[in-house]
Scaffold this active site. Sequence first.
Site, short mmCIF file in Angstrom:
data_model
loop_
_atom_site.label_atom_id
_atom_site.label_comp_id
_atom_site.label_asym_id
_atom_site.label_seq_id
_atom_site.Cartn_x
_atom_site.Cartn_y
_atom_site.Cartn_z
N GLU A 179 0.86 -1.20 0.00
CA GLU A 179 0.00 0.00 0.00
C GLU A 179 0.90 1.26 0.00
O GLU A 179 1.96 1.26 0.63
CB GLU A 179 -0.82 -0.06 1.30
CG GLU A 179 -1.76 1.10 1.55
CD GLU A 179 -2.48 0.93 2.91
OE1 GLU A 179 -2.11 0.03 3.71
OE2 GLU A 179 -3.42 1.69 3.16
N LYS A 204 -9.30 2.32 -1.95
CA LYS A 204 -9.54 1.67 -0.65
C LYS A 204 -10.88 2.07 -0.05
O LYS A 204 -11.19 3.25 0.11
CB LYS A 204 -8.40 2.03 0.30
CG LYS A 204 -8.42 1.30 1.63
CD LYS A 204 -7.17 1.66 2.44
CE LYS A 204 -7.07 0.89 3.74
NZ LYS A 204 -5.83 1.23 4.48
N CYS A 249 -5.24 -3.56 2.45
CA CYS A 249 -4.94 -3.58 3.89
C CYS A 249 -6.18 -3.73 4.77
O CYS A 249 -6.78 -4.79 4.79
CB CYS A 249 -4.13 -2.32 4.24
SG CYS A 249 -3.16 -2.56 5.75
C1 ACM Z 1 -3.94 -0.19 7.14
O1 ACM Z 1 -5.06 -0.22 6.61
N1 ACM Z 1 -2.93 0.43 6.57
C2 ACM Z 1 -3.72 -0.85 8.44
#
Ligand code: ACM
Length: 267
Positions: free
Chosen positions: A40, A111, A146
């Site tokens: 990420e 995301k 993530c």
């Molecule tokens: C995250 O979503 N970077 C823990």
Amino acid sequence: MDMKIDVVQFCPKLFDKEANLEKINDIITSSDADLIVLPELSTTGYFFTSREETEKYAEPISGDTYSSWQKIAEEKNIIIVGGFAEKAEDKVFNSAAVIFPDKEFSSVYRKTHLFYKERFCFDRGDTGFEVIEYEEKDLRLGTMICYDWRFPEAARTLALKGADLIVSPSNLVTDVWHISTPSRALENKVYFAVANRIGTETRDEEKLYFNGMSAIYSYNGKQISKAGEKSEEIISAEIDPKATRNKSFNEFNDIFSDRQPDLYWQD
Ligand code: ACM
């Protein structure tokens, strides 16, 4: 058709996009995999503390990150999934570039579930969870990022949309995801590859520790490959995407057709 996947674990330098992109592009160029997964926010580092900061470092898909990955993907016939801060009009997303050798298939995943202080720095993703079917490598690819791991709906949605492989560019700060991610692979019968980063970042006297241990799981939930906690490394696996498509596990049971959605919670 088997394919090789590489998962890259490294320590990006905070806000040094040029150095990070150069390092990443060297790694991709040297890879012999069919698909490579990067962490990420791999080109900027993670710990943004304000919207102004993300706006400063975010870039559109016409920028250097996405366009250089597209160029390498075409030259090397490799699929690249990597996290970057994306600017799109007046929005800023914590995105993954999902780049195919044929650019018609390339896109971004933005995301969905924002972790911790990301809510002050990024907009909530608006792409939803999409699967890209890439016939040339006979692969149906789903992407999450993530913290999306904490929501089983993310993996379920991708699996129900046909994913063979879920990839997750990550910057994980705990190790509890090792409990759930193999289960997501098993219950959906999909491969699952997590590219985490290592190292620490300190902002305003708050330190985040990223704990590596990037992992690739098979569709039976078994770990195929796992990286160390502190080392920069590339882990690999040979996968057979087609092997995930028959969801039955005995004569009478099929994990998808056995579902009973009318008895499940509906929002
Ligand atoms: C995250 O979503 N970077 C823990």
